[in-house]
Each structure stands twice: as C-alpha cells, then as structure tokens.
Design a protein around this motif. Structure first.
Motif, PDB file in Angstrom:
ATOM      1  N   VAL A   3     -16.265  -2.154   4.417  1.00  0.00           N
ATOM      2  CA  VAL A   3     -14.945  -2.372   4.939  1.00  0.00           C
ATOM      3  C   VAL A   3     -14.178  -1.229   5.646  1.00  0.00           C
ATOM      4  CG1 VAL A   3     -14.237  -3.967   3.108  1.00  0.00           C
ATOM      5  CG2 VAL A   3     -13.856  -1.467   2.562  1.00  0.00           C
ATOM      6  N   GLU A   4     -13.212  -1.241   6.366  1.00  0.00           N
ATOM      7  CA  GLU A   4     -12.427  -0.214   7.199  1.00  0.00           C
ATOM      8  C   GLU A   4     -11.894   0.891   6.331  1.00  0.00           C
ATOM      9  OE1 GLU A   4      -9.058   0.194  10.580  1.00  0.00           O
ATOM     10  OE2 GLU A   4     -10.004  -1.759   9.922  1.00  0.00           O
ATOM     11  N   TYR A   5     -11.907   2.033   6.373  1.00  0.00           N
ATOM     12  CA  TYR A   5     -11.460   3.170   5.874  1.00  0.00           C
ATOM     13  C   TYR A   5      -9.897   2.794   5.701  1.00  0.00           C
ATOM     14  CZ  TYR A   5      -9.781   7.683   4.218  1.00  0.00           C
ATOM     15  OH  TYR A   5      -9.068   8.621   3.470  1.00  0.00           O
ATOM     16  N   GLY A   6      -9.133   3.255   4.792  1.00  0.00           N
ATOM     17  CA  GLY A   6      -7.764   3.101   4.676  1.00  0.00           C
ATOM     18  C   GLY A   6      -7.043   1.597   4.610  1.00  0.00           C
ATOM     19  N   THR A   7      -8.155   0.550   4.395  1.00  0.00           N
ATOM     20  CA  THR A   7      -7.691  -0.601   3.831  1.00  0.00           C
ATOM     21  C   THR A   7      -7.509  -0.528   2.213  1.00  0.00           C
ATOM     22  OG1 THR A   7      -9.766  -1.514   4.225  1.00  0.00           O
ATOM     23  CG2 THR A   7      -8.470  -1.745   5.958  1.00  0.00           C
ATOM     24  N   LYS A   8      -6.963  -1.548   1.692  1.00  0.00           N
ATOM     25  CA  LYS A   8      -7.031  -1.784   0.449  1.00  0.00           C
ATOM     26  C   LYS A   8      -8.271  -2.928  -0.049  1.00  0.00           C
ATOM     27  CE  LYS A   8      -3.593  -2.707  -3.364  1.00  0.00           C
ATOM     28  NZ  LYS A   8      -2.280  -3.091  -3.467  1.00  0.00           N
ATOM     29  N   VAL A   9      -9.135  -2.111  -0.623  1.00  0.00           N
ATOM     30  CA  VAL A   9     -10.498  -2.784  -0.820  1.00  0.00           C
ATOM     31  C   VAL A   9     -10.217  -4.130  -1.661  1.00  0.00           C
ATOM     32  CG1 VAL A   9     -12.707  -2.386  -1.918  1.00  0.00           C
ATOM     33  CG2 VAL A   9     -11.783  -0.671  -0.752  1.00  0.00           C
TER      34      VAL A   9
END
Length: 109
Positions: free
Chosen positions: A69-75
């Motif tokens: 997943v993209e860094y900074g997104t809520k996993v």
C-alpha cells in the motif's frame, strides 16, 4: 464455477475470476503493487506477489490478495476497501455470492 440459466449452463474459470479480482483491486485507492498473472511472475515471483483463487467442490471461492500500500494511507481502510470492491465486482459481474476474500498487506511503499 458453474451456474445454470434458462438458456443453458455458464462456466467461469478460476483464471477469469483472478483477472476480475485483479481489475477490482486496481480500481481501489491505496494499493501500489499487486501480483499479476503473466508468465514472468508465475515463474520468478514468490507467493506474496500473487492473487490466489481457490474453488472447493461446493463452488465456494477463497481469494487471497497480497498487496503493498501507499505510504500515508490508512492500512485498515485500504484493506477494507479492497475487500468490499472485490466482493461487489464478483457479485455484479460473475454472479458470485459465496466468496471469502482475505487481503494481506505485505508492505508499505
């Protein structure tokens, strides 16, 4: 996966389901990298880079999706959105009501 209609029988292969899942994950916000179904990944990648679809003798599907997943997104939200989108697409396009979808977050980039 087979089901009967008034005009005859329709069979959807596991490979077609895998491609549908792949496209559903691509439409979801957050995942950066997921396994693809080409020959290079089939021979040279580990199990973590793939989408696995298994069907039992009763027609139930078990789908495992491994994503970065993209860094900074809520996993947790990304995982939940992927799961909901995949289930929705399977119901809408493949008439599949009995799928168990597991999303595995293998990394953050």
């Amino acid at each position: 996966m087979k089901f009967q209609t008034q005009y005859g029988e329709i069979e959807i292969t596991v490979n077609a389901i895998r491609k549908l899942v792949y496209l559903a994950v691509l439409e979801t916000y957050g995942p950066i990298s997921i396994g693809s179904d080409n020959w290079f990944n089939r021979w040279f990648s580990s199990d973590e880079g793939k989408i696995r679809v298994e069907e039992d003798e009763y027609g139930h599907l078990k789908i495992d999706i491994f994503v970065e997943v993209e860094y900074g997104t809520k996993v947790t939200e990304v995982g939940k959105n992927i799961e909901e989108n995949v289930v929705h697409k399977l119901k809408a396009f493949a008439n599949c009501e009995n799928a168990e979808v597991d999303v595995h977050i293998i990394g953050v980039r």
